[in-house]
Enzyme design. Structure first.
Site, mmCIF file in Angstrom:
data_model
loop_
_atom_site.group_PDB
_atom_site.id
_atom_site.type_symbol
_atom_site.label_atom_id
_atom_site.label_comp_id
_atom_site.label_asym_id
_atom_site.label_seq_id
_atom_site.Cartn_x
_atom_site.Cartn_y
_atom_site.Cartn_z
ATOM 1 N N LYS A 19 0.829 -1.207 0.000
ATOM 2 C CA LYS A 19 0.000 0.000 0.000
ATOM 3 C C LYS A 19 0.866 1.261 0.000
ATOM 4 O O LYS A 19 1.578 1.524 0.968
ATOM 5 C CB LYS A 19 -0.906 0.049 1.223
ATOM 6 C CG LYS A 19 -1.914 1.198 1.117
ATOM 7 C CD LYS A 19 -2.618 1.508 2.415
ATOM 8 C CE LYS A 19 -1.855 2.475 3.278
ATOM 9 N NZ LYS A 19 -1.690 3.813 2.690
ATOM 10 N N SER A 58 5.777 7.024 10.172
ATOM 11 C CA SER A 58 5.946 7.757 11.424
ATOM 12 C C SER A 58 6.156 6.815 12.603
ATOM 13 O O SER A 58 5.695 5.678 12.599
ATOM 14 C CB SER A 58 4.726 8.639 11.674
ATOM 15 O OG SER A 58 3.584 7.827 11.837
ATOM 16 N N GLY A 76 4.231 3.340 13.703
ATOM 17 C CA GLY A 76 5.105 2.201 13.995
ATOM 18 C C GLY A 76 4.754 1.565 15.330
ATOM 19 O O GLY A 76 4.720 0.335 15.462
ATOM 20 N N GLU A 94 10.808 0.948 9.768
ATOM 21 C CA GLU A 94 11.745 2.059 9.518
ATOM 22 C C GLU A 94 11.006 3.321 9.908
ATOM 23 O O GLU A 94 10.070 3.723 9.221
ATOM 24 C CB GLU A 94 12.106 2.143 8.037
ATOM 25 C CG GLU A 94 12.815 0.947 7.479
ATOM 26 C CD GLU A 94 14.265 0.878 7.865
ATOM 27 O OE1 GLU A 94 14.789 1.865 8.431
ATOM 28 O OE2 GLU A 94 14.870 -0.163 7.614
ATOM 29 N N CYS A 145 13.881 10.526 6.335
ATOM 30 C CA CYS A 145 13.976 10.069 7.724
ATOM 31 C C CYS A 145 15.410 10.205 8.240
ATOM 32 O O CYS A 145 15.630 10.396 9.425
ATOM 33 C CB CYS A 145 13.482 8.646 7.850
ATOM 34 S SG CYS A 145 14.126 7.565 6.581
ATOM 35 N N GLU A 191 11.175 15.217 15.454
ATOM 36 C CA GLU A 191 11.336 15.153 14.000
ATOM 37 C C GLU A 191 10.411 16.176 13.338
ATOM 38 O O GLU A 191 9.209 16.165 13.561
ATOM 39 C CB GLU A 191 10.998 13.745 13.493
ATOM 40 C CG GLU A 191 11.265 13.598 12.016
ATOM 41 C CD GLU A 191 11.029 12.179 11.493
ATOM 42 O OE1 GLU A 191 9.967 11.615 11.790
ATOM 43 O OE2 GLU A 191 11.912 11.658 10.806
HETATM 44 P P1 NAI Z 1 2.170 7.872 8.556
HETATM 45 O O1 NAI Z 1 3.021 7.003 9.372
HETATM 46 O O2 NAI Z 1 0.765 8.139 9.007
HETATM 47 O O3 NAI Z 1 2.069 7.276 7.068
HETATM 48 C C1 NAI Z 1 2.912 6.271 6.536
HETATM 49 C C2 NAI Z 1 2.070 5.160 5.923
HETATM 50 O O4 NAI Z 1 1.345 4.479 6.950
HETATM 51 C C3 NAI Z 1 1.016 5.631 4.925
HETATM 52 O O5 NAI Z 1 0.934 4.694 3.875
HETATM 53 C C4 NAI Z 1 -0.258 5.615 5.750
HETATM 54 O O6 NAI Z 1 -1.427 5.441 4.972
HETATM 55 C C5 NAI Z 1 -0.036 4.388 6.629
HETATM 56 N N1 NAI Z 1 -0.794 4.361 7.877
HETATM 57 C C6 NAI Z 1 -1.306 5.412 8.589
HETATM 58 N N2 NAI Z 1 -1.913 4.970 9.707
HETATM 59 C C7 NAI Z 1 -1.783 3.618 9.708
HETATM 60 C C8 NAI Z 1 -2.197 2.584 10.603
HETATM 61 N N3 NAI Z 1 -2.848 2.853 11.733
HETATM 62 N N4 NAI Z 1 -1.886 1.297 10.319
HETATM 63 C C9 NAI Z 1 -1.194 1.004 9.200
HETATM 64 N N5 NAI Z 1 -0.809 1.930 8.304
HETATM 65 C C10 NAI Z 1 -1.085 3.225 8.553
HETATM 66 O O7 NAI Z 1 2.945 9.235 8.361
HETATM 67 P P2 NAI Z 1 2.332 10.697 8.069
HETATM 68 O O8 NAI Z 1 1.186 10.989 8.983
HETATM 69 O O9 NAI Z 1 2.081 10.810 6.639
HETATM 70 O O10 NAI Z 1 3.552 11.623 8.491
HETATM 71 C C11 NAI Z 1 3.694 12.063 9.829
HETATM 72 C C12 NAI Z 1 5.143 12.173 10.243
HETATM 73 O O11 NAI Z 1 5.759 10.913 10.144
HETATM 74 C C13 NAI Z 1 6.002 13.077 9.380
HETATM 75 O O12 NAI Z 1 5.889 14.395 9.769
HETATM 76 C C14 NAI Z 1 7.361 12.508 9.639
HETATM 77 O O13 NAI Z 1 7.890 13.060 10.814
HETATM 78 C C15 NAI Z 1 7.113 11.033 9.829
HETATM 79 N N6 NAI Z 1 7.385 10.242 8.606
HETATM 80 C C16 NAI Z 1 8.524 9.479 8.569
HETATM 81 C C17 NAI Z 1 8.836 8.775 7.426
HETATM 82 C C18 NAI Z 1 10.066 7.953 7.320
HETATM 83 O O14 NAI Z 1 10.570 7.765 6.226
HETATM 84 N N7 NAI Z 1 10.581 7.411 8.396
HETATM 85 C C19 NAI Z 1 7.993 8.830 6.231
HETATM 86 C C20 NAI Z 1 6.786 9.606 6.400
HETATM 87 C C21 NAI Z 1 6.533 10.294 7.546
#
Ligand code: NAI
Ligand code: MG
Length: 490
Positions: A196, A249, A253, A270, A304, A401
């Site tokens: 996804k 995020s 995680g 990650e 990240c 972050e």
């Molecule tokens: P997020 O963690 O919500 O989104 C990442 C993925 O997880 C997306 O595909 C989303 O649809 C999915 N997701 C969301 N809630 C979920 C759940 N309960 N169970 C399973 N999958 C789920 O990240 P978001 O809200 O877009 O970004 C927030 C913060 O996260 C950013 O400001 C940044 O600090 C951090 N981030 C870190 C990343 C990295 O590469 N380590 C990448 C993106 C965001």
């Protein structure tokens, strides 16, 4: 134009305008609507719902994509299970490798189209999607294709078996690259996949689905479904999934960790980072400043492992700060499709609001803020590159972050002091060290608690080297041999 300043250094005048150099959109074929890629076909979602994906640089709608519900996830997992049991799991490894090579070559053939769509859907500069993301994507598939029939050499004296069906959830900062990081090692080791992409950047994963269809990969081996958090949660909670691979995020995680506790699902996570980039007084300063700029402003700081905390040894602080400010003024912020652009659009309105929130926190805490004076487009989501000085170790800007083009700058006197400060965060994904002395590099790399440490360079990626974090940055490794091991029972 150049002029000589008081202290006899040449100061460049960066008012010089570059003529626009936009990449053509002609190669980017984007359909008005995308369904779910399940069992080798595009299928309508049983939810009957679709959502828009926009171009964050213009706020224009690009397409709409299906919103998969739990029934759709179940369909995708069933397709992946059948493919695992009937075809992929039984196929000789050398045959599996041929499909992965084919996918790699098809990505190379359509590199321009992928780069343009990545830039349109996510906001990153075309220079990056063209020169970094897409070439790395192809390299990843090539690299893991090479391992598929050599697994017994990768893990000598071990009995190896694939895990089964992998559920993979990826973020919006490197949409296609994260898809490659997840899919390529899973296929090479004989697993099948339900992936996804993030809701703001689904298009390149759906384009990859088209390639996968054209490659004749057996139906169900890779399923790509779109949706937001609820769809991701339905993947995580599906009882017939053997492994969850997640990048995103730290909050999500933690939710995933809880959800799989007590099941026999394997997990790799990650998560976030707050990397220290450290300049010693013996470092080649111009090169270091360029590395710092690349480390935090690359991809709008949506990385990240972004070097978001700069530590400068006190004796060179004034020089480094002046050089950084000069360089900041020369960065071009704007149209991501323009080949001159250094800093593109922030990925979404939500992310921009989040970054602005931190700028306000910084001001409230009394930090000194310095922003480039460059013009930014009126429409779309843009933020000027920003430096904060006078930053205390306890400042929220130095601890949390931000995931945007925002750099905090602190000073230090001794090695021990900077090691202590650099390690003092909940994260531990990456770090950078700039010095002329090999012994200093060794001292720091052994004492910094970070998964990846770069010396006199930054943000360099390669499919052969493992990547992953300590502490709240997650666990498990992707890339290299470690990345293969994460998809095998050893
Ligand atoms: P997020 O963690 O919500 O989104 C990442 C993925 O997880 C997306 O595909 C989303 O649809 C999915 N997701 C969301 N809630 C979920 C759940 N309960 N169970 C399973 N999958 C789920 O990240 P978001 O809200 O877009 O970004 C927030 C913060 O996260 C950013 O400001 C940044 O600090 C951090 N981030 C870190 C990343 C990295 O590469 N380590 C990448 C993106 C965001
Ligand atoms: Mg989008």
């Amino acid at each position: 134009m150049a002029k000589t300043t008081k202290n006899n250094t040449i100061k460049l005048n960066f008012d010089t305008k570059y003529a626009p150099a936009p990449e053509s959109k002609a190669s980017a074929k984007i359909d008005a609507k995308y369904d779910l890629f399940i069992n080798g076909k595009f299928e309508k979602p049983s939810s009957k719902k679709y959502f828009d994906t926009i171009n964050p640089a213009t706020e224009e709608k690009l397409s709409e994509v299906a919103d998969a519900n739990a029934a759709d996830v179940d369909k995708a997992v069933k397709a992946a299970r059948t493919a695992y049991d009937k075809t992929w799991g039984k196929m000789p490894a050398k045959e599996r490798a041929k499909y992965i090579y084919r996918i790699a070559r098809m990505i190379q053939e359509r590199a321009r189209e992928f780069s343009v769509i990545e830039t349109l859907d996510g906001g990153k500069p075309i220079r990056e999607s063209r020169d970094v993301d897409v070439p790395l994507v192809a390299n990843h598939f090539f690299y893991y294709a090479g391992w598929a029939d050599k697994l017994e050499y990768a893990f000598p004296n071990k009995k190896i078996a694939p895990l089964g069906v992998a559920g993979q959830i990826i973020p919006w900062n490197f949409p296609l690259l994260m898809a490659a990081w997840k899919i390529a090692p899973a296929l090479a080791t004989g697993n099948t996949v339900v992936l996804k992409p993030a809701e703001t950047t689904p298009l390149t994963a759906l384009k990859l689905a088209e390639i996968i269809q054209e490659s004749d990969l057996p139906p169900g081996v890779v399923n790509i479904i779109t949706g937001a958090g609820a769809t991701g949660a339905a993947i995580v909670n599906h009882p017939d999934i053997n492994k969850i691979a997640f990048t995103g995020s730290t909050n999500v995680g933690k939710i995933i960790q809880k959800a799989v506790a007590g099941t026999d699902k394997k997990v790799t996570l990650e998560l976030g980072g707050k990397a220290a980039n450290i300049i010693f007084d013996d470092a080649p300063l111009d090169q270091a400043v360029e590395g710092i700029i690349n480390g935090i402003f690359f991809n709008q700081g949506h990385v990240c492992c972004a070097g978001s905390r700069l530590f400068v040894q006190e004796s060179v602080y004034d020089t480094v700060l002046r050089k950084l400010k000069d360089r900041l003024e020369s960065l071009i912020v704007g149209d991501p499709l323009d080949k001159n652009t250094d800093i593109g659009a922030i990925n979404s309105k939500e992310q921009m609001d989040n970054i602005v929130k931190y700028l306000k926190i910084g001001e409230k805490e009394g930090l000194d803020m310095y922003q480039s004076s460059c013009p930014i487009p009126k429409k779309g989501f843009f933020i000027r590159p920003t430096l904060f000085t006078n930053v205390a170790q306890s400042s929220r800007l130095a601890q949390e972050e931000i995931f945007g083009p925002v750099l905090t700058i602190q000073t230090f006197r001794t090695d021990d002091e900077v090691i202590e400060k650099a390690n003092n965060t909940p994260f531990g994904l990456s770090a950078g060290v700039w010095t002329d002395k090999g012994s200093k590099i060794f001292n720091l790399t052994t004492k910094l608690r970070a998964g990846v440490i770069w010396a006199n360079t930054y943000n360099k990626f390669d499919p052969t080297s493992p990547f992953g974090g300590y502490k709240e940055s997650g666990y498990g490794r992707e890339g290299g041999l470690h990345g293969l091991g994460a998809y095998l029972n050893l």
